[in-house]
Design a protein around this motif. Structure first.
Motif, PDB file in Angstrom:
ATOM      1  N   ALA A  82       0.826  -1.211   0.000  1.00 38.94           N
ATOM      2  CA  ALA A  82       0.000   0.000   0.000  1.00 38.94           C
ATOM      3  C   ALA A  82       0.856   1.256   0.000  1.00 38.94           C
ATOM      4  CB  ALA A  82      -0.925  -0.007   1.219  1.00 38.94           C
ATOM      5  N   LYS A  83       2.047   1.190   0.593  1.00 34.82           N
ATOM      6  CA  LYS A  83       2.919   2.369   0.650  1.00 34.82           C
ATOM      7  C   LYS A  83       3.948   2.405  -0.476  1.00 34.82           C
ATOM      8  CE  LYS A  83       2.887   3.779   5.516  1.00 34.82           C
ATOM      9  NZ  LYS A  83       3.710   4.106   6.701  1.00 34.82           N
ATOM     10  N   PHE A  84       4.439   1.226  -0.856  1.00 37.16           N
ATOM     11  CA  PHE A  84       5.570   1.188  -1.778  1.00 37.16           C
ATOM     12  C   PHE A  84       5.275   0.534  -3.120  1.00 37.16           C
ATOM     13  CE2 PHE A  84       7.461   1.630   2.428  1.00 37.16           C
ATOM     14  CZ  PHE A  84       8.374   2.652   2.215  1.00 37.16           C
ATOM     15  N   GLY A  85       4.052   0.060  -3.321  1.00 40.82           N
ATOM     16  CA  GLY A  85       3.707  -0.546  -4.588  1.00 40.82           C
ATOM     17  C   GLY A  85       4.588  -1.745  -4.896  1.00 40.82           C
ATOM     18  N   SER A 122      -2.172  15.176   2.588  1.00 40.27           N
ATOM     19  CA  SER A 122      -3.109  14.055   2.691  1.00 40.27           C
ATOM     20  C   SER A 122      -2.934  13.163   1.472  1.00 40.27           C
ATOM     21  CB  SER A 122      -4.558  14.551   2.790  1.00 40.27           C
ATOM     22  OG  SER A 122      -5.027  15.034   1.544  1.00 40.27           O
ATOM     23  N   ALA A 123      -3.126  11.874   1.685  1.00 46.99           N
ATOM     24  CA  ALA A 123      -3.005  10.890   0.605  1.00 46.99           C
ATOM     25  C   ALA A 123      -4.226   9.994   0.632  1.00 46.99           C
ATOM     26  CB  ALA A 123      -1.721  10.074   0.755  1.00 46.99           C
ATOM     27  N   ASP A 124      -4.982  10.028  -0.448  1.00 48.33           N
ATOM     28  CA  ASP A 124      -6.179   9.184  -0.577  1.00 48.33           C
ATOM     29  C   ASP A 124      -7.116   9.320   0.618  1.00 48.33           C
ATOM     30  OD1 ASP A 124      -5.296   8.242  -3.065  1.00 48.33           O
ATOM     31  OD2 ASP A 124      -4.050   6.732  -2.116  1.00 48.33           O
ATOM     32  N   GLY A 125      -7.285  10.556   1.066  1.00 52.35           N
ATOM     33  CA  GLY A 125      -8.268  10.845   2.099  1.00 52.35           C
ATOM     34  C   GLY A 125      -7.754  10.876   3.522  1.00 52.35           C
ATOM     35  N   SER A 126      -6.494  10.473   3.748  1.00 52.87           N
ATOM     36  CA  SER A 126      -5.929  10.479   5.098  1.00 52.87           C
ATOM     37  C   SER A 126      -4.817  11.520   5.204  1.00 52.87           C
ATOM     38  CB  SER A 126      -5.351   9.106   5.459  1.00 52.87           C
ATOM     39  OG  SER A 126      -6.359   8.122   5.467  1.00 52.87           O
ATOM     40  N   VAL A 127      -4.856  12.349   6.254  1.00 55.14           N
ATOM     41  CA  VAL A 127      -3.776  13.312   6.467  1.00 55.14           C
ATOM     42  C   VAL A 127      -2.601  12.539   7.062  1.00 55.14           C
ATOM     43  CG1 VAL A 127      -3.139  15.521   7.456  1.00 55.14           C
ATOM     44  CG2 VAL A 127      -5.531  15.045   6.968  1.00 55.14           C
ATOM     45  N   VAL A 128      -1.499  12.496   6.331  1.00 55.57           N
ATOM     46  CA  VAL A 128      -0.405  11.599   6.708  1.00 55.57           C
ATOM     47  C   VAL A 128       0.776  12.305   7.354  1.00 55.57           C
ATOM     48  CG1 VAL A 128      -1.018   9.846   5.014  1.00 55.57           C
ATOM     49  CG2 VAL A 128       0.529  11.692   4.341  1.00 55.57           C
ATOM     50  N   GLU A 129       0.936  13.610   7.120  1.00 57.38           N
ATOM     51  CA  GLU A 129       2.112  14.265   7.692  1.00 57.38           C
ATOM     52  C   GLU A 129       2.007  15.777   7.606  1.00 57.38           C
ATOM     53  OE1 GLU A 129       5.294  12.723   5.219  1.00 57.38           O
ATOM     54  OE2 GLU A 129       5.187  14.438   3.871  1.00 57.38           O
ATOM     55  N   LEU A 130       2.849  16.411   8.397  1.00 54.89           N
ATOM     56  CA  LEU A 130       3.131  17.841   8.308  1.00 54.89           C
ATOM     57  C   LEU A 130       4.612  17.959   8.035  1.00 54.89           C
ATOM     58  CD1 LEU A 130       3.052  20.939   8.939  1.00 54.89           C
ATOM     59  CD2 LEU A 130       3.133  20.302  11.371  1.00 54.89           C
ATOM     60  N   ALA A 165       7.757  -1.653  13.022  1.00 49.57           N
ATOM     61  CA  ALA A 165       7.695  -0.243  13.398  1.00 49.57           C
ATOM     62  C   ALA A 165       8.170   0.642  12.253  1.00 49.57           C
ATOM     63  CB  ALA A 165       8.541   0.005  14.641  1.00 49.57           C
ATOM     64  N   GLY A 166       9.214   0.193  11.549  1.00 45.64           N
ATOM     65  CA  GLY A 166       9.734   0.984  10.437  1.00 45.64           C
ATOM     66  C   GLY A 166       8.722   1.162   9.331  1.00 45.64           C
ATOM     67  N   LEU A 167       7.965   0.121   9.028  1.00 47.62           N
ATOM     68  CA  LEU A 167       6.941   0.219   7.994  1.00 47.62           C
ATOM     69  C   LEU A 167       5.833   1.177   8.411  1.00 47.62           C
ATOM     70  CD1 LEU A 167       5.559  -0.600   5.379  1.00 47.62           C
ATOM     71  CD2 LEU A 167       4.698  -2.656   6.535  1.00 47.62           C
ATOM     72  N   GLU A 168       5.412   1.081   9.677  1.00 54.00           N
ATOM     73  CA  GLU A 168       4.343   1.953  10.148  1.00 54.00           C
ATOM     74  C   GLU A 168       4.736   3.420  10.050  1.00 54.00           C
ATOM     75  OE1 GLU A 168       3.563   0.620  14.082  1.00 54.00           O
ATOM     76  OE2 GLU A 168       2.360  -1.118  13.447  1.00 54.00           O
ATOM     77  N   GLN A 169       6.002   3.717  10.276  1.00 57.66           N
ATOM     78  CA  GLN A 169       6.451   5.101  10.314  1.00 57.66           C
ATOM     79  C   GLN A 169       6.982   5.603   8.975  1.00 57.66           C
ATOM     80  OE1 GLN A 169       9.011   5.620  13.919  1.00 57.66           O
ATOM     81  NE2 GLN A 169       8.090   3.697  14.579  1.00 57.66           N
ATOM     82  N   ALA A 170       7.140   4.719   8.004  1.00 59.20           N
ATOM     83  CA  ALA A 170       7.734   5.104   6.722  1.00 59.20           C
ATOM     84  C   ALA A 170       6.794   5.993   5.908  1.00 59.20           C
ATOM     85  CB  ALA A 170       8.085   3.849   5.914  1.00 59.20           C
ATOM     86  N   THR A 171       7.390   6.888   5.154  1.00 57.78           N
ATOM     87  CA  THR A 171       6.639   7.752   4.244  1.00 57.78           C
ATOM     88  C   THR A 171       6.183   6.963   3.032  1.00 57.78           C
ATOM     89  OG1 THR A 171       8.027   9.621   4.913  1.00 57.78           O
ATOM     90  CG2 THR A 171       6.753   9.881   2.887  1.00 57.78           C
ATOM     91  N   ARG A 172       4.942   7.181   2.609  1.00 62.75           N
ATOM     92  CA  ARG A 172       4.476   6.555   1.377  1.00 62.75           C
ATOM     93  C   ARG A 172       5.330   7.037   0.213  1.00 62.75           C
ATOM     94  NH1 ARG A 172      -2.099   6.429   1.664  1.00 62.75           N
ATOM     95  NH2 ARG A 172      -2.304   6.285   3.932  1.00 62.75           N
ATOM     96  N   GLY A 218      12.523   4.897   3.300  1.00 66.68           N
ATOM     97  CA  GLY A 218      11.440   5.266   2.389  1.00 66.68           C
ATOM     98  C   GLY A 218      11.679   6.565   1.653  1.00 66.68           C
ATOM     99  N   ASP A 219      12.034   7.630   2.378  1.00 67.88           N
ATOM    100  CA  ASP A 219      12.317   8.908   1.721  1.00 67.88           C
ATOM    101  C   ASP A 219      13.615   8.841   0.933  1.00 67.88           C
ATOM    102  OD1 ASP A 219      10.286  11.104   2.351  1.00 67.88           O
ATOM    103  OD2 ASP A 219      10.624  10.269   4.334  1.00 67.88           O
ATOM    104  N   ALA A 220      14.635   8.210   1.516  1.00 65.79           N
ATOM    105  CA  ALA A 220      15.917   8.106   0.821  1.00 65.79           C
ATOM    106  C   ALA A 220      15.771   7.375  -0.504  1.00 65.79           C
ATOM    107  CB  ALA A 220      16.932   7.382   1.708  1.00 65.79           C
ATOM    108  N   LEU A 221      14.881   6.391  -0.562  1.00 66.25           N
ATOM    109  CA  LEU A 221      14.614   5.668  -1.802  1.00 66.25           C
ATOM    110  C   LEU A 221      14.124   6.625  -2.884  1.00 66.25           C
ATOM    111  CD1 LEU A 221      14.505   2.621  -2.779  1.00 66.25           C
ATOM    112  CD2 LEU A 221      12.072   2.726  -2.289  1.00 66.25           C
TER     113      LEU A 221
END
Length: 399
Positions: A60-63, A226-234, A74-81, A109-112
């Motif tokens: 769902a985050k990385f296709g 927001s991504a697909d209806g969810s606010v994910v970050e500031l 924990a890393g997956l939960e906190q990773a940026t889409r 995730g971001d470094a990728l």
């Protein structure tokens, strides 16, 4: 760490690829039994099955990239889409910057996304296991993505001079599986240190979307995403990464498309007006950025209630920054009155939304009579001192 050592071998990685994605708990049990029967060690079986399950969740985050990555829970939960991280990378490139230090890189995730956009990346994480996983995930980029085990503070104090800094301060307790949130005073690195870095270098700091707005630097750009209806970050952007004249921004991503609303500050609210032909629910990023007033003016809309983030209008307009509903009728927010209207309209499928009322939609649904082939949306809302129910139809999303 023993499981990771067992996994990071030719045998372990080959077995992980052979197992593929594991989606259900039942699949986990079957795969464990099969691999143990084949003679594989408990550490290897645990590592392979755990990673296969995480890869499935990570899609769902990385296709498609998830199928060759490694994770911690924990890393997956906190990773940026990845779709969001790609926009971070675009901003850095657009500023003419070619090097970035990702301090607190997590699983990468971001470094990728940074490396994929052609930036030279130094990725750093204070947790040894996490940094090893990040190194694996970034290995395809060779020397363009260097991973180090260390702290954000020690990296910059060592004389490293990146073109830009990206930080995702740890907002949860240390660990690879069960973690809990900590207060902003306990982030690592500390926010005082992170904001001090941002005052001296082009920097992006990822924070939770509910972060205290009063604690943000006055001169930086604050962008809610927001991504697909969810606010994910500031994200707080500084220096060359902050856009001229922009202090508040709401970036709304839906699928492959994105739309952004920007302003030099919080938008003035519009007056309250009576419910019209349309009801509009602003995207969460717009609400967090306090840009509801700008959206309202674009729709020729007013506030439904000064304390409730719903807009209403008579104009047949919508926007990428709202979900719009065409109003059918209103009634008291009690099951008997609502059921009578649902029956009269032949409604058997009902979406229930609420704002400003203490109602459990799942429990409330059980009190309603749903019978028929039609569908609609029921919006339970407080208007002034009254609880009202609004029966409406979704307007197709803005293209």
């Amino acid at each position: 760490m023993s499981e990771l050592r067992a996994l990071l071998t030719p045998e372990g990685l080959a077995l992980l690829d052979e197992v593929g994605l594991i989606e259900s708990t039942a699949d986990v049990a079957r795969t464990v039994s099969r691999l143990r029967a084949a003679g594989h060690s408990p550490d290897l079986v645990s590592a392979v099955v755990g990673q296969a399950h995480l890869r499935s969740r990570a899609t769902a985050k990385f296709g498609a990239f998830a199928a060759r990555m490694l994770f911690t829970r924990a890393g997956l939960e906190q990773a940026t889409r990845l779709a969001v991280a790609a926009r971070h990378a675009q901003r850095i490139r657009s500023a003419g910057i070619t090097r970035v230090a990702d301090l607190g890189c997590g699983i990468g995730g971001d470094a990728l996304a940074f490396a994929g956009a052609g930036l030279d990346v130094l990725a750093v994480d204070a947790d040894e296991v996490t940094s090893v996983i990040a190194a694996y995930n970034l290995a395809p980029f060779g020397d363009a993505a260097v991973v180090r085990h260390g702290t954000a503070e020690s990296t910059l104090s060592s004389g490293t001079e990146p073109g830009a800094v990206w930080m995702d301060p740890a907002r949860r307790t240390a660990g690879h599986s069960e973690t809990r949130r900590v207060s902003a005073d306990d982030y690592s690195p500390s926010l005082d240190w992170a904001f001090d870095v941002a005052a001296r270098r082009p920097t992006g700091i990822k924070l939770g979307p509910a972060h205290d707005r009063d604690a943000l630097p006055d001169d930086d750009e604050a962008q809610w995403v927001s991504a697909d209806g969810s606010v994910v970050e500031l994200v707080v952007w500084s220096g060359a990464l902050a856009r001229e004249g922009v202090r508040r921004a709401a970036l709304v991503i839906r699928g492959e498309r994105s739309h952004e609303l920007t302003s030099s500050g919080d938008a003035d609210d519009v007056p309250v007006r009576a419910l019209g032909a349309f009801l509009h629910e602003p995207d969460g990023a717009v609400i967090r950025a306090r840009l509801i007033g700008d959206v309202a003016r674009s729709l020729d809309a007013g506030m439904l209630d000064e304390h409730i983030a719903y807009l209403t209008s008579d104009a047949a307009l919508t926007s990428p920054f709202v979900q719009s509903f065409r109003v059918r009728e209103t009634m008291p927010a009690n099951p008997k009155a609502i059921s009578a209207v649902l029956k009269a309209n032949g409604i058997g499928r009902l979406e229930i939304k609420k704002r400003g009322v203490d109602i459990d939609p799942a429990a409330f649904r059980k009190k309603l009579t749903l019978r028929g082939d039609e569908e609609a949306t029921l919006i339970l809302v407080r208007i002034g001192d009254q609880r009202r129910a609004i029966l409406a139809d979704r307007v197709p999303a803005f293209g």
